[in-house]
Design a protein around this motif. Structure first.
Motif, PDB file in Angstrom:
ATOM      1  N   THR A 178       0.867  -1.141  -0.001  1.00 30.27           N
ATOM      2  CA  THR A 178       0.115  -0.127  -0.083  1.00 30.27           C
ATOM      3  C   THR A 178       0.852   1.328  -0.027  1.00 30.27           C
ATOM      4  OG1 THR A 178      -1.730   1.306   1.174  1.00 30.27           O
ATOM      5  CG2 THR A 178      -0.029   0.122   2.558  1.00 30.27           C
ATOM      6  N   ASN A 179       0.369   2.155  -0.496  1.00 38.40           N
ATOM      7  CA  ASN A 179       1.060   3.719  -0.411  1.00 38.40           C
ATOM      8  C   ASN A 179       0.055   4.632  -0.678  1.00 38.40           C
ATOM      9  OD1 ASN A 179       3.020   5.403  -0.200  1.00 38.40           O
ATOM     10  ND2 ASN A 179       3.942   4.992  -2.200  1.00 38.40           N
ATOM     11  N   ALA A 180       0.394   6.026  -0.474  1.00 41.95           N
ATOM     12  CA  ALA A 180      -0.366   7.061  -0.912  1.00 41.95           C
ATOM     13  C   ALA A 180       0.479   8.269  -1.238  1.00 41.95           C
ATOM     14  CB  ALA A 180      -1.259   7.340   0.361  1.00 41.95           C
ATOM     15  N   CYS A 181      -0.242   9.056  -2.291  1.00 42.85           N
ATOM     16  CA  CYS A 181       0.504  10.348  -2.799  1.00 42.85           C
ATOM     17  C   CYS A 181      -0.658  11.367  -2.826  1.00 42.85           C
ATOM     18  CB  CYS A 181       1.240  10.047  -4.166  1.00 42.85           C
ATOM     19  SG  CYS A 181       2.148   8.720  -4.304  1.00 42.85           S
ATOM     20  N   TYR A 182      -0.156  12.636  -2.610  1.00 43.64           N
ATOM     21  CA  TYR A 182      -1.257  13.574  -2.654  1.00 43.64           C
ATOM     22  C   TYR A 182      -0.659  14.957  -3.363  1.00 43.64           C
ATOM     23  CZ  TYR A 182       0.809  15.696   1.663  1.00 43.64           C
ATOM     24  OH  TYR A 182       1.671  16.258   2.766  1.00 43.64           O
ATOM     25  N   VAL A 183      -1.412  15.807  -3.330  1.00 44.99           N
ATOM     26  CA  VAL A 183      -1.112  17.348  -3.770  1.00 44.99           C
ATOM     27  C   VAL A 183      -0.840  17.965  -2.514  1.00 44.99           C
ATOM     28  CG1 VAL A 183      -1.564  19.273  -5.290  1.00 44.99           C
ATOM     29  CG2 VAL A 183      -2.346  16.886  -5.775  1.00 44.99           C
ATOM     30  N   GLU A 184       0.521  18.437  -2.379  1.00 50.31           N
ATOM     31  CA  GLU A 184       0.674  19.272  -1.311  1.00 50.31           C
ATOM     32  C   GLU A 184       1.168  20.776  -1.786  1.00 50.31           C
ATOM     33  OE1 GLU A 184       0.496  20.445   1.725  1.00 50.31           O
ATOM     34  OE2 GLU A 184       1.479  18.752   2.796  1.00 50.31           O
ATOM     35  N   GLN A 185       0.861  21.710  -0.720  1.00 52.37           N
ATOM     36  CA  GLN A 185       1.386  23.201  -1.226  1.00 52.37           C
ATOM     37  C   GLN A 185       2.887  23.056  -0.915  1.00 52.37           C
ATOM     38  OE1 GLN A 185      -0.966  25.215  -2.234  1.00 52.37           O
ATOM     39  NE2 GLN A 185      -2.148  23.670  -2.214  1.00 52.37           N
ATOM     40  N   LYS A 186       3.505  23.765  -1.839  1.00 52.68           N
ATOM     41  CA  LYS A 186       5.360  23.808  -1.547  1.00 52.68           C
ATOM     42  C   LYS A 186       5.599  24.681  -0.295  1.00 52.68           C
ATOM     43  CE  LYS A 186       7.192  23.226  -6.081  1.00 52.68           C
ATOM     44  NZ  LYS A 186       7.792  23.673  -7.365  1.00 52.68           N
ATOM     45  N   HIS A 187       4.936  25.554   0.108  1.00 48.78           N
ATOM     46  CA  HIS A 187       4.936  26.538   1.476  1.00 48.78           C
ATOM     47  C   HIS A 187       4.920  25.657   2.539  1.00 48.78           C
ATOM     48  CE1 HIS A 187       0.952  27.189   2.861  1.00 48.78           C
ATOM     49  NE2 HIS A 187       0.555  27.321   1.438  1.00 48.78           N
ATOM     50  N   ALA A 188       4.077  24.598   2.561  1.00 46.75           N
ATOM     51  CA  ALA A 188       4.020  23.774   3.776  1.00 46.75           C
ATOM     52  C   ALA A 188       4.869  22.631   3.945  1.00 46.75           C
ATOM     53  CB  ALA A 188       2.394  22.936   3.485  1.00 46.75           C
ATOM     54  N   ILE A 189       6.168  22.820   3.108  1.00 46.30           N
ATOM     55  CA  ILE A 189       7.001  21.758   2.991  1.00 46.30           C
ATOM     56  C   ILE A 189       8.365  22.353   3.403  1.00 46.30           C
ATOM     57  CG2 ILE A 189       8.208  19.815   1.594  1.00 46.30           C
ATOM     58  CD1 ILE A 189       5.960  20.033  -0.390  1.00 46.30           C
ATOM     59  N   PRO A 190       8.652  22.394   4.842  1.00 45.64           N
ATOM     60  CA  PRO A 190      10.006  22.977   5.137  1.00 45.64           C
ATOM     61  C   PRO A 190      11.230  22.324   4.573  1.00 45.64           C
ATOM     62  CG  PRO A 190       8.596  22.598   7.121  1.00 45.64           C
ATOM     63  CD  PRO A 190       7.639  21.809   5.860  1.00 45.64           C
ATOM     64  N   LYS A 191      11.225  20.984   4.478  1.00 45.47           N
ATOM     65  CA  LYS A 191      12.467  20.563   3.972  1.00 45.47           C
ATOM     66  C   LYS A 191      12.604  20.642   2.316  1.00 45.47           C
ATOM     67  CE  LYS A 191      10.772  15.835   2.810  1.00 45.47           C
ATOM     68  NZ  LYS A 191      10.707  14.331   3.378  1.00 45.47           N
TER      69      LYS A 191
END
Ligand code: ADP
Length: 460
Positions: free
Chosen positions: A226-239
């Motif tokens: 199993t796995n999951a991928c999703y659309v994330e806002q870049k500003h919410a990705i500190p790394k």
């Protein structure tokens, strides 16, 4: 030996240990969300790897031209060509072929494996009917490469293999750029093709589903693993230390790695101890197809050894790991006959167990307990992702439809699993938000998705 009649303390205890009442499920969803956040903050910050996929642009529908997809992730690989005709005409033509990989290639050298793949790709291309497949003058053919093994991705078209899994042990590959290996092999075979996008199958599913439905925000695989991928806002990705932090990108959660506060029973513990990765991927071990049947087998074995539910001796088959598969659980739960005939014959055929009516009923209850826990926990994971999306976009709250694209035979073929998952979703999200969520079964769109991502990331 005791307790063959109406009560069965083992079953009662097992059901209690597996229980996932709403407040507990809420804690699981919150814990997954915490690990998502920690994984986005720093590399290795949480149980979920939250891998940056470098897929910033999803298909829009405007893609045009001829593109290819190659899917390598098990004992078969699949090649696909897609002729894209833009917004109106969409997929003008598509061809695909599945080719099996011999045991010898799985444990040979990288030159042998990629040489074989390149030669099959070359003959696939050679079979194309002229006129139907149009490649623009002076262009190399472009390929989206789905490589379903642990990869450390370094850009949209490069990534190094961390380790082989699933029976593969090709020498000299770990730490190498898998895209370079394929590109070199294609060149050696005189094939005028290059890899434009390296993607995993969750990302492929998300991209392929998004092509047909722009409300798709999440892609989930529920099959063997199993796995999951999703659309994330870049500003919410500190790394993500890039100059531009606007826009969105796809995160590959690798959520199977989540391993906290799960309702582990002694049967889960025992199965985990004998697994290839003890102590890891506990979430995957509770929700995915590879393990559900095995958990049930272990419970039945224990029942057999401690009560006379299945007669007085323990059949060898019942002690054989993986003798009972998730498909069998599904068949047993589907049995509508008065005497649970199908349950009886599955137990007899696969476990050498002769079960009376009382025992058959018990077995179905064990299956249901394991599948209920699995489906509900999967639902909690989906909720964690949807709530993360909601926090940044408020899309569901403002009434916008939000779609989870789902692929994998476990979801597709197990109605009870699907229902338990859906129940958990509504319990945790509430009717109002849940009414804007659609879980959509999108079968086999991952190849199309990979070809589309080759188009989106074309160098031309
Ligand atoms: P993948 O191996 O790539 O995940 P699938 O999506 O076909 O491929 O998933 C196969 C898995 O799905 C099997 O390992 C099994 O666990 C589960 N499965 C297959 N058929 C059924 C079925 N009829 N009912 C329930 N689960 C099934």
């Amino acid at each position: 030996r005791s307790n063959s009649a109406s009560t069965c303390p083992i079953l009662t205890k097992f059901q209690k240990d597996c229980a996932t009442p709403t407040p507990y499920l809420r804690n699981v969803a919150n814990a997954i969300a915490d690990d998502m956040r920690d994984g986005l903050a720093v590399e290795g910050g949480g149980d979920l790897e939250m891998i940056l996929t470098f897929v910033d642009a999803l298909p829009s529908g405007n893609e045009e031209g001829l593109f290819y997809a190659l899917d390598l992730g098990g004992t078969n690989f699949r090649v696909r060509s897609v002729q894209l005709g833009g917004k109106k005409e969409r997929v003008l033509a598509t061809e695909s072929e599945q080719i099996s990989i011999s045991q010898k290639l799985m444990i040979g050298t990288s030159e042998e494996l990629f040489g074989f793949i390149a030669s099959k790709l070359a003959s696939f291309v050679a079979k194309e009917k002229p006129g139907r497949c149009l490649l623009e003058e002076g262009r190399k053919r472009e390929l989206g490469f789905t490589f379903s093994f642990p990869v450390k991705q370094t850009s949209i078209d490069s990534g190094t293999l961390s380790k082989w899994t699933k029976g593969f042990k090709v020498s000299g590959m770990e730490g190498k750029n898998v895209v370079a290996c394929l590109n070199e092999a294609m060149e050696a075979h005189g094939l005028d093709m290059r890899v434009s996008a390296l993607v995993n199958d969750g990302v492929g599913t998300l991209a392929g589903a998004r092509y047909w439905d722009e409300d798709v925000m999440v892609g989930v695989i529920l099959g063997t693993g199993t796995n999951a991928c999703y659309v994330e806002q870049k500003h919410a990705i500190p790394k993500l230390r890039s100059k531009s932090s606007s826009g969105t990108t796809i995160i590959n959660t690798e959520w199977g790695g989540f391993s906290k506060i799960l309702p582990q029973t002694i049967f889960d513990l025992e199965m985990d101890e004998t697994s290839l990765n003890p102590g890891e991927h506990l979430y995957e071990k509770m929700i995915s197809g590879m393990y559900l049947g095995e958990i049930v087998r272990r419970v039945l074995l224990h029942m057999c050894e401690t009560s006379d539910l299945f007669g007085h001796s323990t059949p060898a088959k019942l002690s054989t790991p993986l003798a009972l598969r998730t498909e069998h659980l599904c068949k047993m739960q589907e049995d509508n006959t008065d005497d649970l005939r199908d349950v009886g014959s599955i137990l007899y055929d696969f476990l050498d167990v002769e079960a009376n009516m009382n025992a058959r009923r018990r077995v179905v209850e064990v299956c249901d307990t394991v599948v209920k826990r699995g489906g509900r926990l999967a639902g909690a994971g989906i909720v964690a992702i949807l709530e993360k999306i909601e926090k940044d976009t408020k899309r569901m709250g403002s009434g916008k439809r939000t779609v989870v694209a789902m692929d994998g035979a476990l979801y597709e073929k197990y109605p009870q699993y699907r229902q338990y998952m859906q129940d958990a979703l509504v319990e945790l999200l509430g009717h109002k938000l849940a009414s804007h969520v659609a879980i959509k079964h999108t079968k086999d769109v991952s190849g199309l998705g990979a070809a589309l991502l080759a188009a989106t990331n074309s160098i031309y």
